[in-house]
Design a protein around this motif. Structure first.
Motif, PDB file in Angstrom:
ATOM      1  N   SER A   1       1.677  -2.835   6.227  1.00  0.00           N
ATOM      2  CA  SER A   1       2.827  -2.919   5.366  1.00  0.00           C
ATOM      3  C   SER A   1       2.521  -4.255   4.514  1.00  0.00           C
ATOM      4  CB  SER A   1       4.376  -2.985   5.891  1.00  0.00           C
ATOM      5  OG  SER A   1       5.052  -3.380   4.981  1.00  0.00           O
TER       6      SER A   1
ATOM      7  N   ASP B   1       4.861  -6.077   3.599  1.00  0.00           N
ATOM      8  CA  ASP B   1       5.720  -7.099   4.074  1.00  0.00           C
ATOM      9  C   ASP B   1       5.053  -7.967   5.364  1.00  0.00           C
ATOM     10  OD1 ASP B   1       7.716  -6.334   2.257  1.00  0.00           O
ATOM     11  OD2 ASP B   1       8.650  -4.819   3.709  1.00  0.00           O
ATOM     12  N   ASP B   2       4.176  -7.255   5.840  1.00  0.00           N
ATOM     13  CA  ASP B   2       3.642  -8.305   6.939  1.00  0.00           C
ATOM     14  C   ASP B   2       2.760  -9.338   6.310  1.00  0.00           C
ATOM     15  OD1 ASP B   2       3.870  -6.368   9.142  1.00  0.00           O
ATOM     16  OD2 ASP B   2       2.635  -5.044   8.515  1.00  0.00           O
TER      17      ASP B   2
ATOM     18  N   THR C   1      -3.985  -4.866   3.986  1.00  0.00           N
ATOM     19  CA  THR C   1      -3.221  -3.762   4.165  1.00  0.00           C
ATOM     20  C   THR C   1      -4.291  -2.624   4.256  1.00  0.00           C
ATOM     21  OG1 THR C   1      -2.821  -3.402   1.847  1.00  0.00           O
ATOM     22  CG2 THR C   1      -1.085  -4.615   3.083  1.00  0.00           C
TER      23      THR C   1
ATOM     24  N   LYS D   1      -5.495 -11.091   6.451  1.00  0.00           N
ATOM     25  CA  LYS D   1      -4.808 -10.006   6.542  1.00  0.00           C
ATOM     26  C   LYS D   1      -4.891  -8.840   5.529  1.00  0.00           C
ATOM     27  CE  LYS D   1      -1.021 -11.074   9.740  1.00  0.00           C
ATOM     28  NZ  LYS D   1       0.457 -11.144   9.655  1.00  0.00           N
TER      29      LYS D   1
ATOM     30  N   ASN E   1       5.517 -11.866   4.726  1.00  0.00           N
ATOM     31  CA  ASN E   1       6.721 -12.697   5.571  1.00  0.00           C
ATOM     32  C   ASN E   1       5.914 -13.413   6.647  1.00  0.00           C
ATOM     33  OD1 ASN E   1       8.637 -11.065   4.604  1.00  0.00           O
ATOM     34  ND2 ASN E   1       8.665  -9.456   6.075  1.00  0.00           N
ATOM     35  N   ASP E   2       4.300 -13.638   6.427  1.00  0.00           N
ATOM     36  CA  ASP E   2       3.577 -14.351   7.437  1.00  0.00           C
ATOM     37  C   ASP E   2       3.321 -15.724   6.611  1.00  0.00           C
ATOM     38  OD1 ASP E   2       1.518 -15.778   8.813  1.00  0.00           O
ATOM     39  OD2 ASP E   2       0.266 -13.731   9.154  1.00  0.00           O
TER      40      ASP E   2
ATOM     41  N   VAL F   1      -3.066  -4.439   8.555  1.00  0.00           N
ATOM     42  CA  VAL F   1      -1.667  -4.641   8.698  1.00  0.00           C
ATOM     43  C   VAL F   1      -1.311  -3.113   7.996  1.00  0.00           C
ATOM     44  CG1 VAL F   1      -1.300  -6.819   9.064  1.00  0.00           C
ATOM     45  CG2 VAL F   1      -1.224  -5.834   6.669  1.00  0.00           C
TER      46      VAL F   1
END
Length: 357
Positions: free
Chosen positions: A57, A59-60, A35, A33, A63-64, A55
């Motif tokens: 954010s 946070d993506d 950003t 991932k 939080n994964d 992504v």
């Protein structure tokens, strides 16, 4: 073996040039991932790394649960909060240099990583540059004899300011002493260990500039003077390294070729001659041996930026110790703080017990 899934925060020059190519080229890592908020970043990501997920954010990524390793490649002001949140989320972390803006922040992150038994390291990639590796080899050969003066420079020429660039603003962690000076300080610590004192000269020289664009650090050792310089108004290239010993000197022009290749979109694992310098910039040794002048061209070591992430993989698989320890990166920040104090107070600052590694 399961691949280590990487979440890359920041896909501007730092993420695009210095991290993504090495992550994608390592068979044990997966660029999972990234950003990428701007359309051009998303297009570039899809073109170069089609399996990576863009992504919006951080946070993506935090939080994964699939993310194993977070890479923080953002502006300096976000190094501390993003690294802290990644560690609190149970992720291993690589953070771009400079580590943090203060030693207080660095000490907190080091303690947090130890508490959670997580890997924390800083991307001091200049340790893997061809020019520095060559300097290490020359010093290890002891041909120069005892070294009395060591000079290293990061000089550039740009007599204008980059519009909208955070490094050009008068902010904590901005200025070329934090950007380029951090590399030079880390290299000096690797070569010579803890200095006894530091003196700094920090200036803002270009018209309209707000951040430091000229620096000089002098590190004092019992028998060696270390001078580290950087400026933005060097139209004619200056020597990258100049080292003076009892037996002679070593002078190295030119810079490691990896950044130029990376900026052009080259991938390390697809380039047969990765990290090899042009012989035109090989360093020169000038020695006096048994009363005879000896001139020697030193074939440069091969740059190996991929070794940084190779080491991360080995550490996470319990096969090797960490090369760039967070305590070492923290000490670079402390020296930068002391340098600013030195210039403000116009005096040499004793190091004493202010470094921990």
């Amino acid at each position: 073996m399961k691949k280590i899934k990487v979440g890359l925060i920041g896909f501007s020059i730092g993420g695009q040039v210095f991290h993504a190519p090495f992550i994608a080229g390592n068979p044990a890592l997966e660029l999972y991932k990234v950003t990428a908020r701007k359309e051009e970043q998303q297009m570039l990501l899809a073109s170069r790394y089609p399996t990576a997920i863009a992504v919006a954010s951080a946070d993506d990524i935090f939080n994964d649960p699939e993310v194993d390793l977070v890479v923080v490649a953002t502006s300096n002001d976000m190094h501390y909060p993003f690294t802290k949140k990644a560690l609190e989320s149970g992720k291993h972390v690589v953070v771009e240099k400079p580590f943090t803006n203060t030693t207080t922040e660095a000490d907190e992150l080091i303690a947090l990583a130890k508490e959670k038994n997580l890997l924390l390291t800083v991307h001091h990639n200049a340790r893997f540059h061809s020019d520095f590796k060559t300097v290490k080899a020359v010093l290890a050969s002891e041909k120069l004899g005892p070294v009395v003066n060591y000079e290293a420079r990061y000089d550039r020429f740009r007599n204008f300011l980059r519009k909208g660039a955070w490094r050009e603003e008068n902010l904590p962690g901005s200025g070329i002493h934090y950007d380029l000076g951090a590399h030079l300080l880390d290299q000096a610590l690797q070569l010579f260990g803890r200095p006894k004192a530091i003196f700094a000269d920090l200036r803002v020289q270009r018209e309209g500039a707000k951040a430091i664009d000229d620096f000089e650090f002098i590190l004092s050792y019992p028998h060696t003077k270390v001078i580290l310089r950087g400026q933005m108004l060097a139209k004619i290239p200056t020597p990258r390294f100049a080292i003076y010993g009892w037996n002679g000197c070593f002078v190295k022009q030119g810079t490691d070729p990896q950044e130029e290749l990376l900026r052009a979109g080259a991938l390390p694992h697809e380039h047969a001659d990765w990290g090899k310098e042009n012989e035109k910039i090989y360093g020169q040794l000038s020695l006096l041996v048994d009363g005879v002048d000896v001139e020697e061209t030193v074939v440069s070591e091969v740059g190996s930026g991929q070794d940084f992430y190779n080491n991360i993989v080995e550490v996470l698989n319990n096969k090797q110790g960490l090369i760039v320890k967070p305590e070492q990166a923290r000490d670079v920040i402390r020296l930068l703080e002391l340098a600013e104090q030195s210039w403000k107070e116009q005096r040499t600052i004793a190091i004493e017990n202010q470094l921990i590694s």
